[in-house]
Write an enzyme that holds these catalytic residues in place. Structure first.
Site, mmCIF file in Angstrom:
data_model
loop_
_atom_site.group_PDB
_atom_site.id
_atom_site.type_symbol
_atom_site.label_atom_id
_atom_site.label_comp_id
_atom_site.label_asym_id
_atom_site.label_seq_id
_atom_site.Cartn_x
_atom_site.Cartn_y
_atom_site.Cartn_z
ATOM 1 N N ASP A 9 0.853 -1.189 0.000
ATOM 2 C CA ASP A 9 0.000 0.000 0.000
ATOM 3 C C ASP A 9 0.888 1.238 0.000
ATOM 4 O O ASP A 9 1.706 1.422 0.900
ATOM 5 C CB ASP A 9 -0.863 -0.049 1.268
ATOM 6 C CG ASP A 9 -1.845 1.104 1.347
ATOM 7 O OD1 ASP A 9 -1.671 2.116 0.633
ATOM 8 O OD2 ASP A 9 -2.786 0.995 2.143
ATOM 9 N N ILE A 10 0.692 2.087 -0.973
ATOM 10 C CA ILE A 10 1.577 3.257 -1.101
ATOM 11 C C ILE A 10 1.410 4.226 0.067
ATOM 12 O O ILE A 10 2.342 4.938 0.420
ATOM 13 C CB ILE A 10 1.361 3.956 -2.463
ATOM 14 C CG1 ILE A 10 2.542 4.898 -2.738
ATOM 15 C CG2 ILE A 10 0.029 4.673 -2.539
ATOM 16 C CD1 ILE A 10 2.779 5.191 -4.176
ATOM 17 N N GLY A 31 -9.348 4.580 -5.704
ATOM 18 C CA GLY A 31 -8.007 4.011 -5.849
ATOM 19 C C GLY A 31 -6.971 4.648 -4.939
ATOM 20 O O GLY A 31 -7.234 4.908 -3.758
ATOM 21 N N VAL A 32 -5.801 4.916 -5.490
ATOM 22 C CA VAL A 32 -4.700 5.522 -4.728
ATOM 23 C C VAL A 32 -5.144 6.883 -4.168
ATOM 24 O O VAL A 32 -4.883 7.201 -2.999
ATOM 25 C CB VAL A 32 -3.465 5.713 -5.644
ATOM 26 C CG1 VAL A 32 -2.382 6.514 -4.945
ATOM 27 C CG2 VAL A 32 -2.919 4.361 -6.101
ATOM 28 N N ASP A 33 -5.801 7.664 -5.008
ATOM 29 C CA ASP A 33 -6.250 9.009 -4.617
ATOM 30 C C ASP A 33 -7.143 8.945 -3.375
ATOM 31 O O ASP A 33 -6.959 9.706 -2.410
ATOM 32 C CB ASP A 33 -7.025 9.594 -5.810
ATOM 33 C CG ASP A 33 -7.050 11.110 -5.826
ATOM 34 O OD1 ASP A 33 -6.360 11.723 -4.994
ATOM 35 O OD2 ASP A 33 -7.764 11.662 -6.684
ATOM 36 N N SER A 121 -2.254 5.257 -13.803
ATOM 37 C CA SER A 121 -3.178 5.021 -14.932
ATOM 38 C C SER A 121 -3.634 3.559 -15.098
ATOM 39 O O SER A 121 -4.403 3.276 -16.015
ATOM 40 C CB SER A 121 -2.595 5.507 -16.282
ATOM 41 O OG SER A 121 -2.635 6.909 -16.360
ATOM 42 N N THR A 122 -3.173 2.639 -14.240
ATOM 43 C CA THR A 122 -3.515 1.226 -14.469
ATOM 44 C C THR A 122 -4.773 0.769 -13.743
ATOM 45 O O THR A 122 -5.133 -0.405 -13.807
ATOM 46 C CB THR A 122 -2.357 0.294 -14.064
ATOM 47 O OG1 THR A 122 -2.167 0.383 -12.639
ATOM 48 C CG2 THR A 122 -1.075 0.631 -14.786
ATOM 49 N N GLY A 123 -5.443 1.682 -13.035
ATOM 50 C CA GLY A 123 -6.674 1.317 -12.323
ATOM 51 C C GLY A 123 -7.874 1.877 -13.060
ATOM 52 O O GLY A 123 -8.221 1.434 -14.159
ATOM 53 N N VAL A 124 -8.488 2.892 -12.468
ATOM 54 C CA VAL A 124 -9.670 3.543 -13.043
ATOM 55 C C VAL A 124 -9.393 4.009 -14.483
ATOM 56 O O VAL A 124 -10.279 3.962 -15.336
ATOM 57 C CB VAL A 124 -10.087 4.750 -12.165
ATOM 58 C CG1 VAL A 124 -11.203 5.550 -12.812
ATOM 59 C CG2 VAL A 124 -10.520 4.279 -10.776
HETATM 60 N N1 AR6 Z 1 -1.417 1.550 -2.943
HETATM 61 C C1 AR6 Z 1 -0.798 1.222 -4.102
HETATM 62 N N2 AR6 Z 1 -1.450 0.989 -5.253
HETATM 63 C C2 AR6 Z 1 -2.797 1.079 -5.218
HETATM 64 C C3 AR6 Z 1 -3.532 1.435 -4.050
HETATM 65 C C4 AR6 Z 1 -2.771 1.670 -2.867
HETATM 66 N N3 AR6 Z 1 -3.355 2.001 -1.722
HETATM 67 N N4 AR6 Z 1 -4.853 1.446 -4.365
HETATM 68 C C5 AR6 Z 1 -4.966 1.117 -5.678
HETATM 69 N N5 AR6 Z 1 -3.722 0.884 -6.187
HETATM 70 P P1 AR6 Z 1 -5.934 4.128 -9.628
HETATM 71 P P2 AR6 Z 1 -5.504 5.638 -12.132
HETATM 72 C C6 AR6 Z 1 -3.325 0.544 -7.565
HETATM 73 O O1 AR6 Z 1 -7.313 3.799 -10.031
HETATM 74 O O2 AR6 Z 1 -5.726 4.443 -12.967
HETATM 75 C C7 AR6 Z 1 -9.035 7.910 -9.016
HETATM 76 O O3 AR6 Z 1 -10.420 7.936 -8.857
HETATM 77 C C8 AR6 Z 1 -4.370 0.017 -8.502
HETATM 78 O O4 AR6 Z 1 -4.525 -1.383 -8.337
HETATM 79 O O5 AR6 Z 1 -5.682 4.559 -8.228
HETATM 80 O O6 AR6 Z 1 -4.347 6.558 -12.471
HETATM 81 C C9 AR6 Z 1 -8.460 9.300 -9.284
HETATM 82 O O7 AR6 Z 1 -9.159 10.300 -8.606
HETATM 83 C C10 AR6 Z 1 -3.789 0.366 -9.866
HETATM 84 O O8 AR6 Z 1 -2.855 -0.616 -10.304
HETATM 85 O O9 AR6 Z 1 -5.302 5.331 -10.561
HETATM 86 C C11 AR6 Z 1 -8.593 9.424 -10.768
HETATM 87 O O10 AR6 Z 1 -9.883 9.861 -11.135
HETATM 88 C C12 AR6 Z 1 -2.994 1.642 -9.594
HETATM 89 O O11 AR6 Z 1 -2.876 1.740 -8.180
HETATM 90 C C13 AR6 Z 1 -8.378 8.020 -11.275
HETATM 91 O O12 AR6 Z 1 -8.736 7.166 -10.192
HETATM 92 C C14 AR6 Z 1 -3.621 2.911 -10.128
HETATM 93 O O13 AR6 Z 1 -5.037 2.862 -9.978
HETATM 94 C C15 AR6 Z 1 -6.936 7.752 -11.604
HETATM 95 O O14 AR6 Z 1 -6.849 6.472 -12.179
#
Ligand code: AR6
Length: 170
Positions: A9-10, A31-33, A121-124
Site C-alpha cells: 500500500d503506497i 483508488g490511490v487518490d 493510470s492502471t486502475g480507473v
Molecule cells: N497503494 C498502491 N497501489 C494502489 C492502491 C494503494 N493504496 N490502491 C490502488 N492501487 P488508480 P488511475 C493501484 O485507479 O488508474 C481515481 O479515482 C491500482 O490497483 O488509483 O491513475 C483518481 O481520482 C492500480 O494498479 O489510478 C482518478 O480519477 C494503480 O494503483 C483516477 O482514479 C492505479 O489505480 C486515476 O486512475
C-alpha cells in the site's frame, strides 16, 4: 538512482514523497487518490483547494505534477500527478512518461531523495499493466534527477510481475 519494487500500500510508505494517481480536479477520487486522502487526512485536500484557487483554476493538466504536504501519511510530501486515460485509438504514452518525469522534477525541487510511485493510470484509467510498466520504468530510468531511490509500490501480484518484467527487460 536505484529502482526498487514492493507489493503493498503506497500510503504506508515512509519515503520523502509519495506520488498520487490523481485527476485534474485535485479533489480526490477512488483508488490511490482515495487512499491518500483517507489516510492523509483533510489537510491535503485543503492544500489542493488552494492550488486550484491559485495556480490551477482549470485543473492540473494531464502529464503534469504538483506537490502538497502529506498530512498524516508517513511521508513528507504528496506529489499529485494526472495520468492519461488509456485509449486503444490514440497513443498517449508520452503523457504517461511525462507524469513520471514531472513528478521527479517536482521531487528535485522539494529536495526529496526517496520517492514512491504507484502504477499510474492502471486502475480507473484503464491502462494495461505491461505497457504502463514499460513506460514508467523507461521514463524513470531516463530521467535526469537527484532522487536516489524510486520505489514502485504495486497493489496486486499482477502489477508487481509486470514491473518486475519491465525492470529486467531493459
Ligand atoms: N497503494 C498502491 N497501489 C494502489 C492502491 C494503494 N493504496 N490502491 C490502488 N492501487 P488508480 P488511475 C493501484 O485507479 O488508474 C481515481 O479515482 C491500482 O490497483 O488509483 O491513475 C483518481 O481520482 C492500480 O494498479 O489510478 C482518478 O480519477 C494503480 O494503483 C483516477 O482514479 C492505479 O489505480 C486515476 O486512475
Amino acid at each position: 538512482m536505484r529502482i526498487t519494487l514492493l507489493q503493498g500500500d503506497i500510503t504506508a510508505q515512509a519515503v520523502d514523497a509519495v506520488v498520487n494517481a490523481a485527476n485534474s480536479s485535485l479533489m480526490g477520487g477512488g483508488g490511490v487518490d482515495g487512499a491518500v486522502h483517507r489516510r492523509g487526512g483533510p489537510s491535503i485536500l485543503e492544500e489542493c483547494r488552494r492550488l486550484r484557487a491559485s495556480r490551477y483554476g482549470r485543473g492540473l493538466p494531464t502529464g503534469q505534477a504538483v506537490a502538497t504536504t502529506a498530512g498524516d501519511l508517513p511521508a513528507r510530501w504528496v506529489i499529485h500527478t494526472v495520468g492519461p486515460v488509456f485509449s486503444p485509438e490514440e497513443d498517449r504514452s508520452d503523457l504517461l512518461a511525462s507524469c513520471h518525469r514531472e513528478s521527479l522534477r517536482v521531487a528535485d525541487e522539494l529536495g526529496a531523495a526517496t520517492v514512491a510511485f504507484p502504477a499510474v493510470s492502471t486502475g480507473v484509467f484503464g491502462w494495461p499493466l505491461d505497457g504502463a510498466a514499460r513506460i514508467a520504468v523507461g521514463a524513470v530510468r531516463a530521467a535526469a534527477t537527484r532522487v536516489r531511490e524510486v520505489r514502485f509500490v504495486l497493489f496486486t501480484p499482477d502489477a508487481y510481475t509486470a514491473f518486475e518484467q519491465a525492470l529486467t527487460a531493459g
